[in-house]
Enzyme design. Structure first.
Site, PDB file in Angstrom:
ATOM      1  N   PRO A  33       0.813  -1.210   0.000  1.00  0.00           N
ATOM      2  CA  PRO A  33       0.000   0.000   0.000  1.00  0.00           C
ATOM      3  C   PRO A  33       0.857   1.275   0.000  1.00  0.00           C
ATOM      4  O   PRO A  33       1.978   1.250   0.490  1.00  0.00           O
ATOM      5  CB  PRO A  33      -0.783  -0.111   1.307  1.00  0.00           C
ATOM      6  CG  PRO A  33      -0.347  -1.361   1.987  1.00  0.00           C
ATOM      7  CD  PRO A  33       0.874  -1.848   1.293  1.00  0.00           C
ATOM      8  N   GLU A  34       0.303   2.350  -0.553  1.00  0.00           N
ATOM      9  CA  GLU A  34       0.996   3.632  -0.599  1.00  0.00           C
ATOM     10  C   GLU A  34       0.335   4.597   0.396  1.00  0.00           C
ATOM     11  O   GLU A  34      -0.535   4.188   1.160  1.00  0.00           O
ATOM     12  CB  GLU A  34       0.964   4.174  -2.038  1.00  0.00           C
ATOM     13  CG  GLU A  34       1.576   3.173  -3.039  1.00  0.00           C
ATOM     14  CD  GLU A  34       1.554   3.671  -4.476  1.00  0.00           C
ATOM     15  OE1 GLU A  34       1.518   4.894  -4.692  1.00  0.00           O
ATOM     16  OE2 GLU A  34       1.569   2.824  -5.386  1.00  0.00           O
ATOM     17  N   HIS A  89      -1.328 -16.751   7.529  1.00  0.00           N
ATOM     18  CA  HIS A  89      -0.506 -15.540   7.453  1.00  0.00           C
ATOM     19  C   HIS A  89      -0.813 -14.503   8.533  1.00  0.00           C
ATOM     20  O   HIS A  89      -0.425 -13.359   8.416  1.00  0.00           O
ATOM     21  CB  HIS A  89      -0.572 -14.876   6.065  1.00  0.00           C
ATOM     22  CG  HIS A  89      -0.412 -15.850   4.943  1.00  0.00           C
ATOM     23  ND1 HIS A  89       0.764 -16.530   4.714  1.00  0.00           N
ATOM     24  CD2 HIS A  89      -1.305 -16.296   4.015  1.00  0.00           C
ATOM     25  CE1 HIS A  89       0.600 -17.342   3.674  1.00  0.00           C
ATOM     26  NE2 HIS A  89      -0.645 -17.227   3.235  1.00  0.00           N
ATOM     27  N   ARG A 132       3.128 -12.072   1.945  1.00  0.00           N
ATOM     28  CA  ARG A 132       4.483 -12.120   1.384  1.00  0.00           C
ATOM     29  C   ARG A 132       5.567 -11.747   2.398  1.00  0.00           C
ATOM     30  O   ARG A 132       6.743 -11.860   2.105  1.00  0.00           O
ATOM     31  CB  ARG A 132       4.553 -11.229   0.145  1.00  0.00           C
ATOM     32  CG  ARG A 132       3.634 -11.778  -0.946  1.00  0.00           C
ATOM     33  CD  ARG A 132       3.711 -10.979  -2.217  1.00  0.00           C
ATOM     34  NE  ARG A 132       5.029 -11.042  -2.842  1.00  0.00           N
ATOM     35  CZ  ARG A 132       5.347 -10.400  -3.958  1.00  0.00           C
ATOM     36  NH1 ARG A 132       4.453  -9.655  -4.558  1.00  0.00           N
ATOM     37  NH2 ARG A 132       6.544 -10.496  -4.459  1.00  0.00           N
TER      38      ARG A 132
END
Ligand SMILES: [Zn+2]
Length: 269
Positions: free
Chosen positions: A2-3, A91, A110
């Protein structure tokens, strides 16, 4: 991903859920994130009260009552979601129980995310972030000075977190389309009006994206588990071959250094 808009949306959605709460228990299920979590990570956080949650670039800062800061970077696929305790998901790497009964869970497929606890000064040195794009420091003068001093492409300059903090591949494509500038244009060839357009477009695109609670492309959800909707408003990102919304020329995609640039070969010079 995300930005800045996504991280700011997570911050806003978590603010009322976590501020003033104390951390009752911390469970680390997987310490191997981008950097391994410190051995004393759980012990350092347990018992602390979260005073405030702020954002710097793509980082979340949780200010704690002992003066330390708990820093979180969501990496590529990180999610920090507060909710009622529920069954574990694949996760789920860190679980944080709060005094109001909510559980703050960090999920990251990830594992490119990052978490650290330190002083404001030590963390600032570590992250080395440039100016905030929505702040006054990101001015025409600032970007002009930086652009004049580099042979790099304007896109590379804008996604360099040491220059301006919070912009990544998606928003740089969108803002350069608005500014009418090609991503590969060498920064020092820009004239002042073009720099002015870039600064204006940066602030406009980021503000709009925050209003739409960020963009959900693959994994991103806010702090309450809701997706954003700005991806529906993209002009160029992910739209290779589709018509430019301004001139109908097909949007072009170019790959360089593992990243795709999307732009209109007619509108952007
Ligand atoms: Zn066009």
């Amino acid at each position: 991903m995300p930005e800045l808009p996504e991280v700011e949306t997570v911050r806003r959605s978590l603010e009322r859920l976590v501020t003033g709460q104390s951390i009752v228990a911390v469970q680390v299920r997987e310490a191997r994130l981008r950097r391994p979590l410190a051995n004393d990570f759980a012990a350092t956080l347990t018992g602390r009260v979260i005073r405030q949650i702020s954002r710097r670039g793509k980082y979340l800062h949780f200010s704690l009552d002992d003066g330390h800061v708990w820093l979180v970077h969501l990496g590529m696929t990180g999610r920090l979601v507060a909710g009622a305790p529920a069954a574990l998901l694949p996760h789920d790497h860190v679980l944080i129980a709060l005094s109001n009964g909510l559980c703050l869970r960090y999920n990251d497929t990830r594992r490119f995310g990052l978490m650290m606890v330190g002083t404001e000064t030590s963390l600032a040195l570590l992250t080395g972030l440039g100016v905030e794009p929505l702040g006054r420091a990101f001015s025409v003068r600032y970007l002009w000075t930086r652009a004049q001093a580099t042979q790099r492409a304007v896109k590379d300059l804008l996604i360099d977190q040491r220059v301006v903090a919070g912009i990544g591949n998606i928003y740089v494509c969108e803002l350069l389309f608005r500014a009418g500038v090609r991503p590969e244009r060498i920064a020092m060839t820009l004239d002042q009006p073009a720099v002015k357009q870039i600064v204006k477009a940066t602030k406009m695109v980021l503000r709009e994206a925050i209003c739409h609670r960020g963009s959900s492309i693959a994994d991103y959800l806010d702090g309450e588990g809701n997706p954003g909707s700005y991806q529906k408003r993209f002009c160029v990102y992910g739209r290779a071959g589709e018509s430019c919304p301004q001139c109908a020329t097909p949007i072009r995609r170019e790959m360089r250094g593992g990243r795709s640039s999307f732009f209109c070969p007619n509108c952007q010079q």
